[in-house]
Design a protein around this motif. Structure first.
Motif, short mmCIF file in Angstrom:
data_model
loop_
_atom_site.label_atom_id
_atom_site.label_comp_id
_atom_site.label_asym_id
_atom_site.label_seq_id
_atom_site.Cartn_x
_atom_site.Cartn_y
_atom_site.Cartn_z
N ALA A 1 59.85 46.04 68.39
CA ALA A 1 59.42 45.15 67.30
C ALA A 1 60.08 45.54 65.99
O ALA A 1 60.28 46.71 65.70
CB ALA A 1 57.91 45.21 67.16
N LYS A 2 60.44 44.52 65.21
CA LYS A 2 61.10 44.78 63.93
C LYS A 2 60.47 43.89 62.87
O LYS A 2 60.01 42.79 63.17
CB LYS A 2 62.60 44.48 64.02
CG LYS A 2 63.43 45.67 64.42
CD LYS A 2 63.66 46.60 63.24
CE LYS A 2 64.06 48.00 63.67
NZ LYS A 2 63.63 49.03 62.77
N GLY A 3 60.45 44.39 61.65
CA GLY A 3 59.93 43.57 60.56
C GLY A 3 58.45 43.27 60.73
O GLY A 3 57.94 42.30 60.21
N GLY A 4 57.74 44.13 61.49
CA GLY A 4 56.27 44.02 61.59
C GLY A 4 55.79 42.93 62.54
O GLY A 4 54.58 42.80 62.75
N SER A 5 56.70 42.15 63.14
CA SER A 5 56.18 41.09 64.02
C SER A 5 55.85 41.69 65.38
O SER A 5 56.49 42.63 65.84
CB SER A 5 57.19 39.94 64.16
OG SER A 5 58.31 40.39 64.85
N GLY A 6 54.81 41.16 66.02
CA GLY A 6 54.43 41.65 67.34
C GLY A 6 53.51 42.86 67.31
O GLY A 6 53.22 43.42 68.35
#
Ligand code: AMP
Ligand code: AMP
Length: 334
Positions: A141-146
């Motif tokens: 996960a990147k940028g806080g998504s998921g």
């Protein structure tokens, strides 16, 4: 200047190339065809190479070797070019690839942060040991998504079932203010600088906070942490020396982990500061972060260090320029 500073078109590319131009470099952007019109507005980009897809970059790189290109990595590199681009590129690359490989592994990153004496949220091995609210993060996960917030065993069970075979980490959830500190460590000057500080605006967790709790009760919305944008923030000055010492510890320990240079250039400590002013580091990012885009024209902190507007992008160009002058360019490229 015979060197050309290049990057790929997204994330913090504008700031990087503006900074490079301000310092007298030639600039080059690798961009997707559909984004070319957008980037052509900017007079500080000298040359464009348009691509049908990012994966074409590796195929054409060798044609451009003669232009003395220095590639500046940013947060979109892994998302668009894959984890192993760093190893495959023919371009000299600003930053330490050894450190990037440590950063990419959540387990190793956590060990590094703890070894440096930073406080990190507690990690739980599995469902049974969890005794407080946690955030479940998948490795990719990147940028806080998921990310999933779980306040009880039932929601945690559901989250674990959702991720199934994915590699995940179950981390203590810290209630506090997310503070992202943008550092720059100069290998040439042997100096650590704070160039800016931001906090993120994350959807929908920040949106939920705008709704009074009586209304929240009737709305079933699981918090999510997808970054939408960034706010500038200035910290209580008494927190600054503490934050600075965390940055110094990270740099010092990196010299042991990835000798001889260790971590250098732009990096960001992603922290949550709680009500007792404990600073929890949730992540480290070892290249330029997108929150630096707030400070294309400098920040309150870079203003205290320099008599000109210095963004993180420009600071990178200043470092390369100085390294060239003192004949230490090879030290800051990998
Ligand atoms: P993008 O080019 O906007 O799709 O972003 C590429 C990568 O950078 C993604 O992994 C994003 O999660 C990350 N990213 C982009 N903008 C930001 C931001 N403002 N803060 C944190 N991460 C970001
Ligand atoms: P990260 O991708 O690790 O930078 O995290 C993205 C966002 O998730 C952060 O900006 C926080 O809002 C939230 N977050 C991540 N880890 C934690 C944690 N341990 N405690 C509280 N919030 C967290």
């Amino acid at each position: 200047m015979i060197y050309t500073i290049a990057t790929i078109g997204s994330h913090s590319a504008l700031q990087i190339l503006k900074g490079a131009k301000d310092e007298g470099f030639k600039t080059l952007l690798f961009t997707l065809k559909q984004n070319l019109d957008f980037y052509k507005q900017y007079p500080f980009i000298d040359r464009f190479i348009s691509l049908d897809k990012y994966s074409d970059l590796l195929k054409i790189e060798s044609k451009f070797k003669k232009y003395k290109i220095i590639m500046i990595p940013h947060g979109s590199f892994v998302a668009y070019l894959g984890k192993d681009y760093d190893e495959k590129t023919v371009f000299p690359y600003f930053g330490s690839k050894k450190i990037l490989s440590i950063e990419a592994d959540r387990n190793m990153q956590d060990k590094w942060l703890s070894f440096s004496g930073l406080i990190t949220p507690k990690i739980f091995g599995g469902l049974n040991s969890v005794d407080r609210p946690v955030i479940v993060k998948s490795y990719g996960a990147k940028g806080g998504s998921g990310y999933l917030l779980c306040t009880n065993k039932k929601s945690l069970k559901k989250a674990l079932a959702k991720f199934q075979k994915e590699k995940i980490v179950i981390q203590e959830y810290i209630i506090g203010t997310p503070v992202y500190v943008q550092f720059f460590y100069s290998l040439i000057d042997k100096r650590l600088e704070i160039l800016g500080i931001d906090r993120r605006y994350e959807s929908n967790v920040d949106g939920i906070g705008r709704i009074p709790s009586v209304f929240q009760k009737n709305m079933v919305a699981d918090p999510s942490f997808t970054v939408i944008g960034n706010f500038p923030i200035v910290l209580r000055e008494s927190l600054l020396p503490k934050i600075y010492s965390l940055g110094l510890s990270i740099v010092r320990s990196s010299e042991k982990l990835a000798p001889p240079q260790g971590l250098y250039g732009p990096f960001c400590l992603e922290t949550v500061i709680d009500g007792e002013m404990n600073i929890y580091t949730i992540e480290i990012s070892c290249r330029i972060v997108a929150g630096t885009n707030l400070f294309t024209n400098g920040s309150p902190y870079s203003d205290l260090l320099y008599d000109k507007p210095v963004s993180s992008g420009r600071r990178i160009a200043m470092e390369i320029k100085k390294a060239l002058k003192v004949k230490k360019l090879a030290q800051i490229l990998s």
